[in-house]
Design an enzyme around this catalytic site. Structure first.
Site, PDB file in Angstrom:
ATOM      1  N   TYR A 104       0.822  -1.220   0.000  1.00  0.00           N
ATOM      2  CA  TYR A 104       0.000   0.000   0.000  1.00  0.00           C
ATOM      3  C   TYR A 104       0.858   1.274   0.000  1.00  0.00           C
ATOM      4  O   TYR A 104       0.625   2.185  -0.806  1.00  0.00           O
ATOM      5  CB  TYR A 104      -0.940  -0.011   1.208  1.00  0.00           C
ATOM      6  CG  TYR A 104      -1.837   1.204   1.272  1.00  0.00           C
ATOM      7  CD1 TYR A 104      -2.893   1.361   0.379  1.00  0.00           C
ATOM      8  CD2 TYR A 104      -1.638   2.201   2.235  1.00  0.00           C
ATOM      9  CE1 TYR A 104      -3.719   2.480   0.427  1.00  0.00           C
ATOM     10  CE2 TYR A 104      -2.459   3.316   2.303  1.00  0.00           C
ATOM     11  CZ  TYR A 104      -3.497   3.452   1.399  1.00  0.00           C
ATOM     12  OH  TYR A 104      -4.311   4.559   1.453  1.00  0.00           O
TER      13      TYR A 104
ATOM     14  N   LYS B 259       1.119   4.296  -3.012  1.00  0.00           N
ATOM     15  CA  LYS B 259       0.771   5.717  -2.896  1.00  0.00           C
ATOM     16  C   LYS B 259       1.991   6.596  -3.211  1.00  0.00           C
ATOM     17  O   LYS B 259       1.843   7.713  -3.718  1.00  0.00           O
ATOM     18  CB  LYS B 259       0.203   6.012  -1.507  1.00  0.00           C
ATOM     19  CG  LYS B 259      -1.172   5.358  -1.249  1.00  0.00           C
ATOM     20  CD  LYS B 259      -2.274   5.858  -2.185  1.00  0.00           C
ATOM     21  CE  LYS B 259      -3.664   5.381  -1.758  1.00  0.00           C
ATOM     22  NZ  LYS B 259      -4.744   5.833  -2.652  1.00  0.00           N
TER      23      LYS B 259
END
Ligand code: NAP
Length: 243
Positions: free
Chosen positions: A163, A167
Protein backbone atom coordinates in the site's frame (compact mmCIF):
# COMPACT_ATOMS: atom_id res chain seq x y z
CA UNK A 1 -22.94 23.89 -13.72
CA UNK A 2 -19.50 22.38 -13.04
CA UNK A 3 -19.09 18.63 -13.43
CA UNK A 4 -17.10 16.08 -11.44
CA UNK A 5 -16.32 12.37 -11.65
CA UNK A 6 -15.36 10.66 -8.42
CA UNK A 7 -14.17 7.05 -8.58
CA UNK A 8 -15.11 4.67 -5.77
CA UNK A 9 -17.84 7.02 -4.62
CA UNK A 10 -20.53 4.53 -3.64
CA UNK A 11 -19.40 4.69 0.00
CA UNK A 12 -17.06 6.17 2.58
CA UNK A 13 -14.79 9.10 1.66
CA UNK A 14 -15.76 9.12 -2.03
CA UNK A 15 -19.46 9.18 -1.17
CA UNK A 16 -19.06 12.03 1.30
CA UNK A 17 -16.98 13.95 -1.26
CA UNK A 18 -19.85 13.53 -3.72
CA UNK A 19 -22.30 14.79 -1.11
CA UNK A 20 -20.23 17.89 -0.30
CA UNK A 21 -19.63 18.79 -3.95
CA UNK A 22 -23.30 18.24 -4.79
CA UNK A 23 -24.09 20.60 -1.91
CA UNK A 24 -21.87 23.20 -3.62
CA UNK A 25 -23.86 22.89 -6.85
CA UNK A 26 -21.63 20.51 -8.81
CA UNK A 27 -23.15 17.96 -11.15
CA UNK A 28 -21.85 14.62 -9.87
CA UNK A 29 -20.92 11.50 -11.80
CA UNK A 30 -20.72 9.05 -8.91
CA UNK A 31 -18.34 6.28 -9.91
CA UNK A 32 -18.94 2.76 -8.63
CA UNK A 33 -17.55 -0.53 -9.88
CA UNK A 34 -20.88 -2.13 -8.92
CA UNK A 35 -23.59 -0.05 -10.60
CA UNK A 36 -26.24 -1.28 -8.16
CA UNK A 37 -24.21 0.08 -5.20
CA UNK A 38 -23.75 3.32 -7.12
CA UNK A 39 -27.47 3.65 -7.71
CA UNK A 40 -28.18 2.99 -4.03
CA UNK A 41 -25.74 5.75 -3.09
CA UNK A 42 -27.39 8.12 -5.58
CA UNK A 43 -30.80 7.32 -4.07
CA UNK A 44 -29.45 8.22 -0.61
CA UNK A 45 -28.11 11.54 -1.90
CA UNK A 46 -31.35 12.33 -3.71
CA UNK A 47 -33.27 11.62 -0.51
CA UNK A 48 -31.17 14.41 1.07
CA UNK A 49 -32.23 16.80 -1.69
CA UNK A 50 -28.99 16.46 -3.71
CA UNK A 51 -30.50 15.85 -7.12
CA UNK A 52 -27.71 16.53 -9.63
CA UNK A 53 -26.12 13.14 -9.06
CA UNK A 54 -25.97 10.05 -11.24
CA UNK A 55 -24.24 6.70 -10.93
CA UNK A 56 -21.62 5.64 -13.47
CA UNK A 57 -20.23 2.11 -13.63
CA UNK A 58 -16.43 2.33 -13.54
CA UNK A 59 -13.98 -0.29 -12.41
CA UNK A 60 -10.61 1.43 -12.43
CA UNK A 61 -8.77 -1.82 -13.13
CA UNK A 62 -10.79 -2.46 -16.28
CA UNK A 63 -9.90 -0.39 -19.36
CA UNK A 64 -13.12 -1.28 -21.16
CA UNK A 65 -15.19 -0.15 -18.16
CA UNK A 66 -13.23 3.13 -17.95
CA UNK A 67 -13.69 3.84 -21.65
CA UNK A 68 -17.39 3.00 -21.51
CA UNK A 69 -17.76 5.42 -18.56
CA UNK A 70 -15.87 8.09 -20.48
CA UNK A 71 -18.04 7.60 -23.59
CA UNK A 72 -21.24 7.73 -21.55
CA UNK A 73 -20.20 10.92 -19.74
CA UNK A 74 -19.09 12.47 -23.07
CA UNK A 75 -22.63 11.95 -24.38
CA UNK A 76 -24.03 13.91 -21.45
CA UNK A 77 -21.58 16.80 -21.07
CA UNK A 78 -19.12 18.62 -23.30
CA UNK A 79 -16.41 18.86 -20.63
CA UNK A 80 -15.41 17.54 -17.23
CA UNK A 81 -14.23 20.11 -14.69
CA UNK A 82 -12.98 17.83 -11.93
CA UNK A 83 -11.62 14.29 -11.74
CA UNK A 84 -11.13 12.75 -8.30
CA UNK A 85 -9.17 9.50 -8.39
CA UNK A 86 -10.44 8.23 -5.06
CA UNK A 87 -10.90 4.46 -5.59
CA UNK A 88 -8.27 2.62 -3.60
CA UNK A 89 -7.56 -0.60 -1.75
CA UNK A 90 -5.17 -1.43 1.08
CA UNK A 91 -4.56 -5.04 0.06
CA UNK A 92 -5.04 -6.11 3.69
CA UNK A 93 -2.65 -5.70 6.59
CA UNK A 94 -0.06 -6.57 7.78
CA UNK A 95 2.19 -6.27 4.72
CA UNK A 96 5.72 -7.08 5.74
CA UNK A 97 7.88 -5.90 2.83
CA UNK A 98 9.97 -9.08 3.07
CA UNK A 99 7.12 -11.50 2.50
CA UNK A 100 4.03 -9.66 1.25
CA UNK A 101 2.84 -11.83 -1.68
CA UNK A 102 3.74 -10.31 -5.02
CA UNK A 103 0.13 -10.96 -6.09
CA UNK A 104 -0.97 -8.56 -3.32
CA UNK A 105 1.50 -5.93 -4.46
CA UNK A 106 0.31 -6.22 -8.06
CA UNK A 107 -3.35 -6.08 -7.06
CA UNK A 108 -2.83 -2.95 -4.97
CA UNK A 109 -0.84 -1.27 -7.75
CA UNK A 110 -3.52 -2.25 -10.30
CA UNK A 111 -6.10 -0.19 -8.41
CA UNK A 112 -4.12 2.56 -6.68
CA UNK A 113 -1.58 3.35 -9.42
CA UNK A 114 -2.40 1.88 -12.83
CA UNK A 115 -6.12 2.45 -12.28
CA UNK A 116 -5.66 6.13 -11.46
CA UNK A 117 -3.36 6.54 -14.49
CA UNK A 118 -5.79 4.79 -16.85
CA UNK A 119 -8.73 6.89 -15.63
CA UNK A 120 -6.73 10.11 -15.92
CA UNK A 121 -5.60 9.32 -19.45
CA UNK A 122 -9.10 8.33 -20.55
CA UNK A 123 -10.72 11.49 -19.17
CA UNK A 124 -7.99 13.92 -20.22
CA UNK A 125 -9.75 14.91 -23.49
CA UNK A 126 -12.89 15.87 -21.53
CA UNK A 127 -10.93 17.65 -18.79
CA UNK A 128 -9.00 19.60 -21.37
CA UNK A 129 -12.25 21.16 -22.55
CA UNK A 130 -12.87 22.70 -19.12
CA UNK A 131 -11.60 26.26 -18.59
CA UNK A 132 -10.38 25.35 -15.08
CA UNK A 133 -9.70 21.61 -14.93
CA UNK A 134 -8.83 20.07 -11.55
CA UNK A 135 -7.46 16.61 -10.78
CA UNK A 136 -7.18 15.25 -7.24
CA UNK A 137 -5.24 12.07 -6.58
CA UNK A 138 -6.41 10.67 -3.27
CA UNK A 139 -3.19 9.52 -1.66
CA UNK A 140 -1.98 8.74 1.86
CA UNK A 141 0.58 9.94 4.35
CA UNK A 142 1.92 6.39 4.00
CA UNK A 143 3.18 7.41 0.54
CA UNK A 144 5.63 9.94 1.96
CA UNK A 145 9.28 8.86 1.61
CA UNK A 146 10.30 11.77 3.85
CA UNK A 147 8.07 10.57 6.69
CA UNK A 148 9.18 6.96 6.28
CA UNK A 149 12.85 7.90 6.49
CA UNK A 150 12.45 10.24 9.48
CA UNK A 151 13.03 8.45 12.82
CA UNK A 152 10.86 11.09 14.50
CA UNK A 153 7.87 10.35 12.29
CA UNK A 154 5.17 7.96 13.48
CA UNK A 155 5.33 6.42 9.99
CA UNK A 156 9.02 5.46 10.43
CA UNK A 157 8.21 2.03 11.82
CA UNK A 158 4.97 1.42 9.90
CA UNK A 159 5.90 0.21 6.43
CA UNK A 160 3.18 -1.73 4.59
CA UNK A 161 5.04 -3.22 1.62
CA UNK A 162 2.30 -2.87 -1.00
CA UNK A 163 0.00 0.00 0.00
CA UNK A 164 2.69 2.54 1.01
CA UNK A 165 4.78 2.14 -2.16
CA UNK A 166 1.60 2.27 -4.28
CA UNK A 167 0.77 5.72 -2.90
CA UNK A 168 4.40 6.83 -3.35
CA UNK A 169 4.10 5.81 -7.00
CA UNK A 170 0.80 7.67 -7.28
CA UNK A 171 2.50 10.75 -5.80
CA UNK A 172 5.28 10.47 -8.39
CA UNK A 173 2.73 10.27 -11.19
CA UNK A 174 0.97 13.33 -9.75
CA UNK A 175 4.18 15.36 -9.98
CA UNK A 176 4.86 14.18 -13.53
CA UNK A 177 1.29 14.93 -14.60
CA UNK A 178 1.13 18.36 -12.96
CA UNK A 179 4.35 19.44 -14.59
CA UNK A 180 3.19 18.17 -17.97
CA UNK A 181 -0.29 19.69 -17.90
CA UNK A 182 0.42 23.03 -16.20
CA UNK A 183 -1.94 26.00 -16.54
CA UNK A 184 -4.96 25.95 -16.52
CA UNK A 185 -4.83 22.49 -14.87
CA UNK A 186 -4.36 22.07 -11.12
CA UNK A 187 -3.23 18.57 -10.20
CA UNK A 188 -2.61 17.72 -6.55
CA UNK A 189 -2.11 14.68 -4.32
CA UNK A 190 -4.39 14.88 -1.30
CA UNK A 191 -4.33 12.60 1.75
CA UNK A 192 -7.64 12.61 3.64
CA UNK A 193 -6.05 11.43 6.90
CA UNK A 194 -6.61 8.26 8.89
CA UNK A 195 -10.38 8.00 8.61
CA UNK A 196 -13.00 5.70 10.04
CA UNK A 197 -14.18 3.64 7.01
CA UNK A 198 -14.47 0.05 5.77
CA UNK A 199 -10.92 0.52 4.48
CA UNK A 200 -9.50 0.04 8.00
CA UNK A 201 -12.42 -1.75 9.69
CA UNK A 202 -13.45 1.65 11.06
CA UNK A 203 -10.31 2.03 13.20
CA UNK A 204 -9.30 5.44 11.87
CA UNK A 205 -10.02 8.35 14.22
CA UNK A 206 -11.05 10.87 11.54
CA UNK A 207 -14.54 11.48 10.15
CA UNK A 208 -15.50 11.11 6.50
CA UNK A 209 -16.74 14.71 6.67
CA UNK A 210 -13.24 16.03 7.47
CA UNK A 211 -11.65 13.63 4.98
CA UNK A 212 -13.92 14.85 2.19
CA UNK A 213 -13.39 18.49 3.14
CA UNK A 214 -9.69 18.48 2.19
CA UNK A 215 -10.44 16.64 -1.08
CA UNK A 216 -13.17 19.17 -1.92
CA UNK A 217 -10.78 22.02 -1.12
CA UNK A 218 -8.32 20.94 -3.82
CA UNK A 219 -11.04 19.82 -6.24
CA UNK A 220 -12.40 23.37 -6.21
CA UNK A 221 -9.14 25.30 -5.87
CA UNK A 222 -9.04 28.67 -7.62
CA UNK A 223 -6.81 29.88 -10.43
CA UNK A 224 -4.15 31.08 -7.98
CA UNK A 225 -4.14 27.73 -6.16
CA UNK A 226 -1.26 25.24 -6.06
CA UNK A 227 -0.49 22.47 -8.53
CA UNK A 228 1.91 19.54 -8.29
CA UNK A 229 1.75 19.58 -4.48
CA UNK A 230 1.03 17.10 -1.69
CA UNK A 231 -1.43 17.90 1.09
CA UNK A 232 -2.01 15.55 3.97
CA UNK A 233 -4.33 15.64 6.93
CA UNK A 234 -1.97 13.10 8.54
CA UNK A 235 1.43 14.71 7.94
CA UNK A 236 0.65 18.41 8.17
CA UNK A 237 -3.03 19.22 8.76
CA UNK A 238 -4.00 22.32 6.81
CA UNK A 239 -0.65 22.59 5.02
CA UNK A 240 1.71 21.15 2.44
CA UNK A 241 3.31 17.78 3.16
CA UNK A 242 6.82 16.52 2.32
CA UNK A 243 6.91 13.99 -0.55
N1 NAP B 1 -9.63 5.57 5.27
C1 NAP B 1 -8.40 6.04 5.50
O1 NAP B 1 -7.92 6.06 6.66
C2 NAP B 1 -7.56 6.56 4.37
C3 NAP B 1 -6.36 7.23 4.69
C4 NAP B 1 -5.58 7.74 3.66
C5 NAP B 1 -5.96 7.56 2.35
N2 NAP B 1 -7.14 6.88 2.06
C6 NAP B 1 -7.51 6.74 0.66
O2 NAP B 1 -8.80 7.28 0.46
C7 NAP B 1 -9.46 6.60 -0.61
C8 NAP B 1 -10.84 6.16 -0.16
O3 NAP B 1 -10.67 5.35 0.98
P1 NAP B 1 -11.90 4.87 1.88
O4 NAP B 1 -11.42 4.90 3.29
O5 NAP B 1 -13.11 5.62 1.51
O6 NAP B 1 -11.98 3.34 1.40
P2 NAP B 1 -13.24 2.32 1.34
O7 NAP B 1 -14.18 2.57 2.44
O8 NAP B 1 -12.60 0.96 1.26
O9 NAP B 1 -13.92 2.67 -0.06
C9 NAP B 1 -13.16 2.47 -1.22
C10 NAP B 1 -13.99 2.76 -2.45
O10 NAP B 1 -13.18 2.43 -3.61
C11 NAP B 1 -13.91 1.52 -4.40
N3 NAP B 1 -13.03 0.67 -5.20
C12 NAP B 1 -12.11 -0.23 -4.81
N4 NAP B 1 -11.56 -0.84 -5.86
C13 NAP B 1 -12.13 -0.30 -6.96
C14 NAP B 1 -11.98 -0.49 -8.35
N5 NAP B 1 -11.14 -1.42 -8.86
N6 NAP B 1 -12.73 0.26 -9.19
C15 NAP B 1 -13.59 1.18 -8.71
N7 NAP B 1 -13.81 1.39 -7.41
C16 NAP B 1 -13.07 0.66 -6.55
C17 NAP B 1 -14.78 0.74 -3.43
O11 NAP B 1 -15.83 0.08 -4.11
P3 NAP B 1 -16.60 -1.20 -3.46
O12 NAP B 1 -17.63 -0.65 -2.51
O13 NAP B 1 -17.20 -1.87 -4.66
O14 NAP B 1 -15.56 -2.04 -2.77
C18 NAP B 1 -15.25 1.88 -2.54
O15 NAP B 1 -16.26 2.60 -3.19
C19 NAP B 1 -8.51 5.47 -1.02
O16 NAP B 1 -7.76 5.85 -2.16
C20 NAP B 1 -7.60 5.30 0.18
O17 NAP B 1 -6.34 4.78 -0.17
C21 NAP B 1 -7.94 6.39 3.03
Amino acid sequence: MKTVLITGANKSIGYETAAQLAGQGYRIFLGARDLKKGEEAVAQLKAKGLTQVEAIQIDVTDKASIEAARDLIAQKVSSLDVLINNAGISGGMPQNPIDVPIETVKKVYDTNVFGAIMVTQAFYPLLEKSPEPRIVMVTSGLGSLTAHSDPNSRFYTFNPGAYGPSKTALNAYTVALAHTLRDPFKVNAVCPGYTKTDFNQHQGPGSVEDAAKIIVKYATIGVDGPTGKYFSNDLNPGGEAPW
